[in-house]
Design a protein around this motif. Sequence first.
Motif, short mmCIF file in Angstrom:
data_model
loop_
_atom_site.label_atom_id
_atom_site.label_comp_id
_atom_site.label_asym_id
_atom_site.label_seq_id
_atom_site.Cartn_x
_atom_site.Cartn_y
_atom_site.Cartn_z
N GLY A 8 0.81 -1.22 0.00
CA GLY A 8 0.00 0.00 0.00
C GLY A 8 0.84 1.26 0.00
O GLY A 8 0.51 2.24 -0.68
N ASP A 9 1.95 1.24 0.74
CA ASP A 9 2.83 2.41 0.78
C ASP A 9 3.46 2.68 -0.58
O ASP A 9 3.58 3.83 -1.01
CB ASP A 9 3.93 2.22 1.83
CG ASP A 9 3.38 2.21 3.25
OD1 ASP A 9 2.28 2.76 3.49
OD2 ASP A 9 4.06 1.63 4.14
N ILE A 10 3.86 1.61 -1.29
CA ILE A 10 4.45 1.77 -2.62
C ILE A 10 3.40 2.30 -3.59
O ILE A 10 3.66 3.22 -4.37
CB ILE A 10 5.05 0.45 -3.12
CG1 ILE A 10 6.29 0.09 -2.29
CG2 ILE A 10 5.39 0.52 -4.60
CD1 ILE A 10 6.78 -1.33 -2.48
N GLN A 11 2.20 1.76 -3.53
CA GLN A 11 1.13 2.22 -4.42
C GLN A 11 0.77 3.68 -4.15
O GLN A 11 0.54 4.45 -5.08
CB GLN A 11 -0.09 1.31 -4.29
CG GLN A 11 0.15 -0.07 -4.87
CD GLN A 11 -0.95 -1.05 -4.56
OE1 GLN A 11 -1.57 -1.02 -3.49
NE2 GLN A 11 -1.21 -1.96 -5.50
N THR A 12 0.77 4.07 -2.89
CA THR A 12 0.51 5.46 -2.53
C THR A 12 1.59 6.37 -3.09
O THR A 12 1.31 7.44 -3.64
CB THR A 12 0.41 5.62 -1.00
OG1 THR A 12 -0.70 4.84 -0.53
CG2 THR A 12 0.24 7.07 -0.58
N GLU A 13 2.84 5.94 -2.97
CA GLU A 13 3.96 6.73 -3.51
C GLU A 13 3.85 6.87 -5.02
O GLU A 13 4.11 7.94 -5.58
CB GLU A 13 5.30 6.10 -3.12
CG GLU A 13 6.52 6.80 -3.67
CD GLU A 13 6.75 8.21 -3.14
OE1 GLU A 13 7.47 8.98 -3.79
OE2 GLU A 13 6.18 8.56 -2.07
N MET A 14 3.45 5.80 -5.69
CA MET A 14 3.30 5.85 -7.15
C MET A 14 2.24 6.89 -7.55
O MET A 14 2.41 7.61 -8.53
CB MET A 14 2.90 4.49 -7.70
CG MET A 14 3.99 3.45 -7.62
SD MET A 14 3.43 1.83 -8.16
CE MET A 14 3.53 2.06 -9.95
#
Length: 157
Positions: A113-119
Amino acid sequence: MFTVQVKRKKNNSVLRHIGAALSGPKTVKVGFPAGEADQDNINKAIWNEFGTKGGASGGGWGGPIPERPFLRNAIRENRGKYREAMRSSAAKILVGKTGLRTVLSKLGITAQGDIQTEMTSLTTPINADATIALKGSSKPLIDSGEMRGAVTWKVNE
């Protein structure tokens, strides 16, 4: 002459319990783990994470792609959160209230979720005018959402 001998009583059951609690998986891979994501999304992630020189042998879609380190940013910005999650779970693992696989799975879901949010939130470096015209958007890492949706996690033994 006087000699004192101290004998330690071994408590093997405690050591066995700790050993059993810590057996099993040791790592969780998050992002685009081999075998979990298709090669097109892996390539796009690499090209965007590290950038390309462009051209026929430089990767990407022809022109140079600037570095957009969404994976490294997400992990670096949330490292403290991940450490705290592992720290707070350690006692639960040792007393048998949860398992290491469960803790690593939760950590994987969180990091995904953190990676997707950063993207989604990454806005620089901006797309080239030609890229904006082609995809109809100025969001650097979002086109169809396919790469964002391919971010996943995998617990390894």
